[in-house]
Design a protein around this motif. Sequence first.
Motif, PDB file in Angstrom:
ATOM      1  N   GLU A   1       1.869  -1.659   7.753  1.00 23.08           N
ATOM      2  CA  GLU A   1       0.729  -0.759   7.878  1.00 23.08           C
ATOM      3  C   GLU A   1      -0.597  -1.521   7.870  1.00 23.08           C
ATOM      4  OE1 GLU A   1       2.904  -0.002   5.162  1.00 23.08           O
ATOM      5  OE2 GLU A   1       3.981   1.728   5.987  1.00 23.08           O
TER       6      GLU A   1
ATOM      7  N   ILE B   1      -1.165  -3.139  11.280  1.00 18.27           N
ATOM      8  CA  ILE B   1      -1.595  -2.141  12.273  1.00 18.27           C
ATOM      9  C   ILE B   1      -3.067  -1.793  12.066  1.00 18.27           C
ATOM     10  CG2 ILE B   1      -1.285   0.252  13.041  1.00 18.27           C
ATOM     11  CD1 ILE B   1       1.758  -0.197  12.373  1.00 18.27           C
TER      12      ILE B   1
ATOM     13  N   HIS C   1      -6.221  -2.486  14.603  1.00 26.12           N
ATOM     14  CA  HIS C   1      -7.101  -1.370  14.962  1.00 26.12           C
ATOM     15  C   HIS C   1      -8.568  -1.743  14.715  1.00 26.12           C
ATOM     16  CE1 HIS C   1      -7.646   2.893  15.905  1.00 26.12           C
ATOM     17  NE2 HIS C   1      -8.530   2.957  14.922  1.00 26.12           N
TER      18      HIS C   1
ATOM     19  N   ILE D   1      -2.854   3.604  20.381  1.00 25.37           N
ATOM     20  CA  ILE D   1      -1.532   3.368  19.776  1.00 25.37           C
ATOM     21  C   ILE D   1      -1.664   3.083  18.288  1.00 25.37           C
ATOM     22  CG2 ILE D   1       0.434   1.764  19.725  1.00 25.37           C
ATOM     23  CD1 ILE D   1      -0.033   1.513  22.847  1.00 25.37           C
ATOM     24  N   THR D   2      -2.576   2.172  17.918  1.00 24.81           N
ATOM     25  CA  THR D   2      -2.724   1.853  16.494  1.00 24.81           C
ATOM     26  C   THR D   2      -3.302   3.041  15.730  1.00 24.81           C
ATOM     27  OG1 THR D   2      -4.874   0.798  16.922  1.00 24.81           O
ATOM     28  CG2 THR D   2      -2.913  -0.640  16.830  1.00 24.81           C
TER      29      THR D   2
ATOM     30  N   VAL E   1      -2.653   6.258  16.382  1.00 28.26           N
ATOM     31  CA  VAL E   1      -1.526   7.166  16.143  1.00 28.26           C
ATOM     32  C   VAL E   1      -0.641   6.622  15.027  1.00 28.26           C
ATOM     33  CG1 VAL E   1       0.597   8.106  17.165  1.00 28.26           C
ATOM     34  CG2 VAL E   1      -1.554   8.181  18.451  1.00 28.26           C
ATOM     35  N   LEU E   2      -0.393   5.315  15.031  1.00 26.56           N
ATOM     36  CA  LEU E   2       0.422   4.715  13.964  1.00 26.56           C
ATOM     37  C   LEU E   2      -0.283   4.819  12.616  1.00 26.56           C
ATOM     38  CD1 LEU E   2       1.741   1.574  15.884  1.00 26.56           C
ATOM     39  CD2 LEU E   2       3.027   3.635  15.261  1.00 26.56           C
ATOM     40  N   ASN E   3      -1.601   4.691  12.592  1.00 26.20           N
ATOM     41  CA  ASN E   3      -2.347   4.864  11.343  1.00 26.20           C
ATOM     42  C   ASN E   3      -2.268   6.302  10.845  1.00 26.20           C
ATOM     43  OD1 ASN E   3      -3.232   2.210  10.961  1.00 26.20           O
ATOM     44  ND2 ASN E   3      -4.974   2.512  12.313  1.00 26.20           N
TER      45      ASN E   3
ATOM     46  N   LYS F   1       0.261   8.273  11.242  1.00 30.70           N
ATOM     47  CA  LYS F   1       1.600   8.388  10.655  1.00 30.70           C
ATOM     48  C   LYS F   1       1.612   7.779   9.248  1.00 30.70           C
ATOM     49  CE  LYS F   1       6.379   7.110  11.468  1.00 30.70           C
ATOM     50  NZ  LYS F   1       7.293   6.261  12.200  1.00 30.70           N
ATOM     51  N   THR F   2       0.960   6.605   9.119  1.00 32.27           N
ATOM     52  CA  THR F   2       0.891   5.937   7.820  1.00 32.27           C
ATOM     53  C   THR F   2       0.204   6.815   6.780  1.00 32.27           C
ATOM     54  OG1 THR F   2       0.842   3.755   8.832  1.00 32.27           O
ATOM     55  CG2 THR F   2      -0.059   3.915   6.617  1.00 32.27           C
TER      56      THR F   2
END
Length: 151
Positions: A2, A5, A9, A64-65, A67-69, A71-72
């Motif tokens: 995390e 990522i 970002h 992308i990062t 969206v991943l953040n 989720k985190t």
Amino acid sequence: MEVLIMAVHILVASFWIGGMLFMVLALSPYVRKLPEDVAVKAYQEVGKRYSFWGTVIGLPVLFITGVLNMKTMGVGFSDLMNSSNSYASTLHHKIHLFILTVILAFVHDFYVGPRSHLSKKFKITARVIGIINLILGISIIYLAARLRMGG
């Protein structure tokens, strides 16, 4: 993972905003002093390179990062409609500004900017869109700081 990522970002966001600030504060004042044919060539060359790294590579990586953040942080897209949650509300605004930034970046970088040497209309439009995108980018950074402080 995390942290990596988030670091990517922040790095890409820094490049995106830093590049725009460089254009406004360093490149433009210098290039305006050059003969017009040299100035046009300089803007076109720097613009092409920055468009590739900032718009073509950078903006998708930010998406992308981002969206991943989300989720985190345990925030889903359905949570973004919950205006009573200050974190989700701030993120909702940040995403909308990002979408507007992407649209303006593509219009600027692939339509108006490459034509800015053809007419005063294109030149002024490119400048205005660039300034609006810089203001949007700074606003996104402000919202990101709000998110890091809890929303």
